[in-house]
Design a protein around this motif. Structure first.
Motif, PDB file in Angstrom:
ATOM      1  N   ASP A 204       0.895  -1.322  -0.019  1.00 19.05           N
ATOM      2  CA  ASP A 204      -0.080   0.027   0.075  1.00 19.05           C
ATOM      3  C   ASP A 204       0.854   1.367   0.145  1.00 19.05           C
ATOM      4  O   ASP A 204       0.613   2.196  -0.854  1.00 19.05           O
ATOM      5  CB  ASP A 204      -1.056   0.046   1.359  1.00 19.05           C
ATOM      6  CG  ASP A 204      -2.140  -1.028   1.114  1.00 19.05           C
ATOM      7  OD1 ASP A 204      -2.306  -1.671  -0.048  1.00 19.05           O
ATOM      8  OD2 ASP A 204      -2.639  -1.334   2.075  1.00 19.05           O
ATOM      9  N   ARG A 205       2.067   1.223   0.820  1.00 16.70           N
ATOM     10  CA  ARG A 205       2.856   2.161   0.918  1.00 16.70           C
ATOM     11  C   ARG A 205       3.417   2.675  -0.406  1.00 16.70           C
ATOM     12  O   ARG A 205       3.643   3.725  -0.875  1.00 16.70           O
ATOM     13  CB  ARG A 205       3.788   2.101   2.029  1.00 16.70           C
ATOM     14  CG  ARG A 205       4.680   3.186   2.501  1.00 16.70           C
ATOM     15  CD  ARG A 205       4.023   4.239   3.088  1.00 16.70           C
ATOM     16  NE  ARG A 205       4.922   5.869   3.423  1.00 16.70           N
ATOM     17  CZ  ARG A 205       4.404   6.764   3.671  1.00 16.70           C
ATOM     18  NH1 ARG A 205       3.235   6.970   3.862  1.00 16.70           N
ATOM     19  NH2 ARG A 205       5.258   7.785   3.817  1.00 16.70           N
ATOM     20  N   LEU A 208       1.109   3.992  -2.756  1.00 22.32           N
ATOM     21  CA  LEU A 208       1.068   5.504  -2.589  1.00 22.32           C
ATOM     22  C   LEU A 208       2.281   6.366  -2.953  1.00 22.32           C
ATOM     23  O   LEU A 208       1.900   7.493  -3.848  1.00 22.32           O
ATOM     24  CB  LEU A 208       0.742   5.594  -1.185  1.00 22.32           C
ATOM     25  CG  LEU A 208       0.484   6.892  -0.530  1.00 22.32           C
ATOM     26  CD1 LEU A 208      -1.108   7.219  -0.432  1.00 22.32           C
ATOM     27  CD2 LEU A 208       0.967   7.178   0.818  1.00 22.32           C
ATOM     28  N   LEU A 215      -3.846   9.291  -2.371  1.00 29.60           N
ATOM     29  CA  LEU A 215      -4.730   8.295  -1.998  1.00 29.60           C
ATOM     30  C   LEU A 215      -6.089   8.613  -2.292  1.00 29.60           C
ATOM     31  O   LEU A 215      -6.689   9.757  -2.448  1.00 29.60           O
ATOM     32  CB  LEU A 215      -4.998   8.212  -0.362  1.00 29.60           C
ATOM     33  CG  LEU A 215      -5.369   6.990   0.298  1.00 29.60           C
ATOM     34  CD1 LEU A 215      -4.624   5.648  -0.216  1.00 29.60           C
ATOM     35  CD2 LEU A 215      -5.776   7.119   1.788  1.00 29.60           C
ATOM     36  N   ARG A 216      -6.679   7.661  -3.296  1.00 26.54           N
ATOM     37  CA  ARG A 216      -7.840   7.874  -3.825  1.00 26.54           C
ATOM     38  C   ARG A 216      -8.958   7.213  -2.993  1.00 26.54           C
ATOM     39  O   ARG A 216      -8.892   6.026  -2.878  1.00 26.54           O
ATOM     40  CB  ARG A 216      -7.994   7.244  -5.223  1.00 26.54           C
ATOM     41  CG  ARG A 216      -9.229   8.026  -6.068  1.00 26.54           C
ATOM     42  CD  ARG A 216      -9.398   6.993  -7.186  1.00 26.54           C
ATOM     43  NE  ARG A 216      -9.172   7.150  -8.298  1.00 26.54           N
ATOM     44  CZ  ARG A 216      -9.228   8.263  -9.452  1.00 26.54           C
ATOM     45  NH1 ARG A 216     -10.400   8.845  -9.097  1.00 26.54           N
ATOM     46  NH2 ARG A 216      -8.642   8.445 -10.449  1.00 26.54           N
ATOM     47  N   GLU A 224      -1.095  12.445   1.030  1.00 25.38           N
ATOM     48  CA  GLU A 224      -0.563  11.716   2.269  1.00 25.38           C
ATOM     49  C   GLU A 224       0.616  11.860   2.497  1.00 25.38           C
ATOM     50  O   GLU A 224       1.405  11.557   3.679  1.00 25.38           O
ATOM     51  CB  GLU A 224      -1.190  10.244   2.552  1.00 25.38           C
ATOM     52  CG  GLU A 224      -2.735  10.332   2.404  1.00 25.38           C
ATOM     53  CD  GLU A 224      -3.553  10.719   3.280  1.00 25.38           C
ATOM     54  OE1 GLU A 224      -3.147  10.969   4.281  1.00 25.38           O
ATOM     55  OE2 GLU A 224      -4.906  11.146   2.869  1.00 25.38           O
TER      56      GLU A 224
END
Ligand code: PLP
Length: 373
Positions: A204-205, A208, A215-216, A224
């Protein structure tokens, strides 16, 4: 009599299958990161037996993304093999951290736990073993050591799509794996890379940070983190998809050509051929031999060129390069295994289209050149 054609080090193996994939992208009108990237990520992740694949613009940006996602920064140290392409260490410098260069075993060109263990300090955050030229480093002991010390392992698998270690694909043995799809590697997208991982939070990171830190949610972005644009284009991912389908065939043909080199060069004085250690799985991104100390490797390169054959050094001994000497005070030869590998390694041409005739010509020329050296 016609002159022998020039034999290059590598030639990309691209054809109709790649063109047809790219045509679909043109027809779709979707050129940026989209469905082809998603499919390419799935193909590579499945091959690597990793839960996630995050496509990037190169292995360099894949490595940078990995180091950034781990929030490695000023005051931190990262263990990096000295014998590698500079990108492996540069991404650590770019995050404000220090790459601690460690020696390699010149018999395999890779780093071992023995090289790493003594160099860990309380500042160490991660270890980046490099799977050199398509051969896995002996990673199990390094990963076990890292777990014990609370360190992260980022595999630099730039040269190692398809490489296995005791039968397991590299890239998900450590915490993160970074692949390259540059034309010199096993498969290509022109330029391109990928991070693989089993760790959902890291994935996830990475996603991003790849996309500006955005972040959608509910149809709009919030930002973020101060991220990057390291996204791969669907045009390039389409090429990669077609290449992935042919990966095994290309590896098999290269291994067959390597067998040819081994027979043709058997017993050649002055040269040592690459070994396959017990963990096996070498895909020969490059076929790199070592020449004896007394032989002037650069003279061999120029004499091979005079015979219309491109050869080159293996890769760099980072500690001896001006930036690392100036910045960290290394002296040339401080890491002797790597320095020997840098000075005496020679990469011979190897690619699926080289053919038995190409191997015979290169091997014959090398025999002649070494007889004179
Ligand atoms: C080629 C290579 C890289 C860089 O790959 P790019 O995709 O060109 O950025 C990094 N590490 C190693 C070991 C490499 O061989």
């Amino acid at each position: 009599m016609t002159a022998d054609p020039f034999i290059r080090l590598v030639a990309p193996d691209l054809g109709e299958a790649e063109l047809r994939e790219v045509e679909q992208v043109f027809a779709s009108g979707h050129l940026t990161q989209g469905p082809k990237v998603e499919a390419f990520e799935a193909a590579v992740a499945s091959r690597v037996e990793a839960a996630h694949g995050i496509a990037t613009t190169s292995a360099t940006t894949a490595l940078h993304l990995a180091v950034a996602a781990l929030e490695i920064g000023p005051g931190d140290e990262v263990i990096v093999p000295d014998f590698t392409f500079p990108a492996t260490a540069n991404v650590v410098v770019q995050q404000g951290a220090r790459p601690v260069l460690v020696d390699v075993d010149p018999a395999t060109f890779t780093v071992t736990l023995a090289n790493v263990a003594g160099m860990v300090t309380e500042k160490t955050r991660a270890i980046i073993p490099v799977h050199a030229f398509g051969l896995a480093a002996d990673v199990d002991p390094i990963v076990a050591f890292a777990r014990e010390k609370g360190l992260t392992v980022i595999e630099d698998a730039a040269c190692a799509i398809g490489t296995t270690y005791h039968g397991r694909p590299v890239g998900a043995i450590g915490d993160l794996g970074c692949f390259s799809f540059h034309p010199r590697k096993a498969i290509t997208t022109g330029e391109g890379g990928m991070v693989t991982t089993d760790n959902q939070a890291l994935a996830d990171r990475l996603r991003l940070l790849r996309n500006h830190g955005g972040l959608r949610a509910a149809g709009r972005f919030t930002f973020e983190a101060a991220g990057f644009n390291y996204r791969m284009s669907d045009i390039l991912a389409a090429i990669g998809l077609a290449q992935m389908r042919r990966l095994d065939a290309m590896i098999a043909e290269k291994r067959r050509l390597v067998d040819g080199y081994r027979s043709a060069l058997a017993g050649l004085a002055g040269a040592t051929l690459p070994i396959e250690p017990i963990w096996g799985g070498h895909v020969y991104q490059s076929f790199v031999i070592m020449l004896d100390d007394a032989i002037d490797r650069d003279l061999v390169i120029s004499r091979m060129r005079a015979r219309e054959i491109e050869t080159t050094l293996g890769t760099y001994a980072l500690h001896a390069e001006p930036f690392f000497r100036r910045t960290y005070g290394y002296r040339v030869g401080d890491l002797p295994g790597s320095w020997a590998a840098y000075r005496h390694s020679l990469t011979l041409p190897l690619y699926p289209g080289l053919g038995d005739g190409g191997v015979a010509r290169v091997a014959g020329a090398l025999r002649d050149v070494l007889a004179q050296a």
